[in-house]
Design an enzyme around this catalytic site. Structure first.
Site, PDB file in Angstrom:
ATOM      1  N   ARG A 129     -41.624   4.269  -2.019  1.00 30.63           N
ATOM      2  CA  ARG A 129     -40.202   3.699  -2.121  1.00 30.63           C
ATOM      3  C   ARG A 129     -39.092   4.243  -1.135  1.00 30.63           C
ATOM      4  NH1 ARG A 129     -41.492   0.120  -5.084  1.00 30.63           N
ATOM      5  NH2 ARG A 129     -41.015  -0.399  -7.357  1.00 30.63           N
ATOM      6  N   GLU A 176     -32.396  -1.992   0.196  1.00 30.20           N
ATOM      7  CA  GLU A 176     -32.838  -3.277   0.480  1.00 30.20           C
ATOM      8  C   GLU A 176     -32.022  -4.420  -0.162  1.00 30.20           C
ATOM      9  OE1 GLU A 176     -36.857  -2.878  -1.287  1.00 30.20           O
ATOM     10  OE2 GLU A 176     -37.281  -1.162  -0.292  1.00 30.20           O
ATOM     11  N   HIS A 226     -40.295  -5.406   2.094  1.00 26.79           N
ATOM     12  CA  HIS A 226     -40.991  -5.054   0.849  1.00 26.79           C
ATOM     13  C   HIS A 226     -42.027  -6.113   0.261  1.00 26.79           C
ATOM     14  CE1 HIS A 226     -40.076  -2.455  -3.117  1.00 26.79           C
ATOM     15  NE2 HIS A 226     -41.382  -2.964  -3.040  1.00 26.79           N
TER      16      HIS A 226
HETATM   17  C1  8YV Z   1     -42.651  -5.683  -6.123  1.00 26.65           C
HETATM   18  C2  8YV Z   1     -43.296  -3.165  -6.218  1.00 26.65           C
HETATM   19  O1  8YV Z   1     -42.197  -5.740  -4.784  1.00 26.65           O
HETATM   20  O2  8YV Z   1     -44.630  -3.090  -8.243  1.00 26.65           O
HETATM   21  C3  8YV Z   1     -43.720  -2.381  -7.497  1.00 26.65           C
HETATM   22  O3  8YV Z   1     -43.160  -1.411  -8.000  1.00 26.65           O
HETATM   23  O4  8YV Z   1     -42.432  -2.391  -5.572  1.00 26.65           O
HETATM   24  C4  8YV Z   1     -43.536  -4.579  -5.570  1.00 26.65           C
HETATM   25  O5  8YV Z   1     -44.834  -4.786  -6.086  1.00 26.65           O
HETATM   26  C5  8YV Z   1     -41.255  -5.762  -6.864  1.00 26.65           C
HETATM   27  O6  8YV Z   1     -41.268  -5.049  -7.911  1.00 26.65           O
HETATM   28  C6  8YV Z   1     -41.082  -7.174  -6.986  1.00 26.65           C
HETATM   29  O7  8YV Z   1     -41.830  -7.802  -8.062  1.00 26.65           O
END
Ligand code: 8YV
Length: 323
Positions: free
Chosen positions: A236, A265, A284
């Site tokens: 993160r 973001e 991301h």
């Molecule tokens: C996804 C993520 O980008 O699962 C996570 O925590 O950061 C990523 O897999 C996001 O959550 C969008 O679905």
């Protein structure tokens, strides 16, 4: 009558249909706070499914009947878990579907930064490849270099496996506790954060965002790294103090960074990170393959169905609310 739910991310048609078999689905694109139709749907909603957006106490006040929230992600730092607990709302996530894909992204960033793949590919496109290349096109090796992994959860383990078996990399790690399996399988060595930063050629952050990990890597920690080291962040953004990182990359305290996540973001177009040649910035995409995003969505759909219609027996972040 079927329970009413709010879906706030577009799903593949078959998964949307699966939700409709069980629920009355009110679909939205995100959780925009000024959307009146969303506010109205939240009044009745017993379930919530999607990804991104902030689910805090103010949001939950608008959803008085909510029983379960299912996030299509492993990370859940956008949820106020204490507020969910207080209201007895179960939170479910997708901890296992994305492990290998995110570890592949970390490996890709290590290789891309070290071998300067983006930079040199751009030079080829710009017509600069006119003869035998000189050392100004060279990168540095990944194989046999030391990898420091911050966080040894599922993704950390999958990265260690790739690095150890595929690239012969010695592995250092720091985590809340020792991980005997990582030590046994990948010969990984537990280090405190400072020792790991000082010794590693690549430092890869696989940590979630919590109060404890916020700005874990700041000015002092970056100064502690080798000037030849490369920082990779697939956890993160706010785990790294981005202003300090920019300074370190500009001054040469750090060689390069491969970043899939950022403090803000989407990354603002004014960010100095976008003008630095020693930065590879991705939008991301850690888990963003067709296969993995489908399995994550399918898992989240199953999680919500189990939570609202049966007995949720897996993927619960706060199972204590069931007691
Ligand atoms: C996804 C993520 O980008 O699962 C996570 O925590 O950061 C990523 O897999 C996001 O959550 C969008 O679905």
């Amino acid at each position: 009558m079927k329970p009413s739910i709010v879906l706030y991310k577009k799903l593949p048609a078959d998964l949307h249909a699966r939700l409709e078999q069980h629920f009355t689905v009110h679909a939205f694109d995100g959780l925009a706070p000024d959307n009146d139709a969303l506010k109205q749907a939240l009044q009745q909603a017993e379930g919530l499914i999607g990804s991104g957006g902030k689910v805090d106490d103010a949001f939950l006040r608008q959803a008085p009947r909510l029983r379960a929230a299912s996030t299509i992600s492993v990370g859940y730092d956008n949820f106020d878990v204490a507020a969910l607990n207080q209201r007895g709302v179960l939170l479910l996530h997708t901890p296992t579907e994305l492990t290998d894909t995110v570890a592949d992204t970390a490996m890709a960033l290590m290789l891309t930064c070290a071998r300067r793949i983006v930079e040199v590919a751009e030079r080829v496109k710009a017509g600069e490849w006119q003869g035998s290349i000189g050392s100004d096109w060279f990168g540095s090796d990944v194989h046999h270099k030391t990898l420091g992994i911050l966080g040894m959860g599922r993704i950390g383990m999958a990265l260690a496996q790739r690095a150890h078996f595929g690239f012969n990399m010695p592995i250092l790690y720091n985590a809340r506790r020792h991980h005997p399996q990582a030590e046994e399988r990948f010969n990984a060595r537990y280090c405190d954060v400072d020792a790991l930063l000082a010794e590693a050629d690549f430092v890869c952050i696989t940590l979630p965002l919590t109060e404890q990990t916020h700005h874990l890597i700041g000015r002092q920690q970056l100064a502690n790294m080798k000037s030849s080291a490369i920082l990779i962040n697939i956890g993160r953004g706010p785990v790294v103090d981005e202003a300090a990182l920019i300074e370190a990359l500009q001054s040469g305290t750090l060689k390069a960074a491969g970043l899939d996540v950022f403090e803000q973001e989407p990354l603002p177009s004014s960010s100095p990170l976008l003008t630095l040649p020693n930065v590879v910035a991705l939008p991301h995409i850690g888990s963003a393959t067709h296969e993995t995003r489908y399995s994550m969505a399918a898992c989240a759909v199953d999680n919500l169905i189990a939570a609202l219609t049966g007995k949720p027996d897996r993927n619960c972040v706060n199972p204590q609310v069931l007691k």
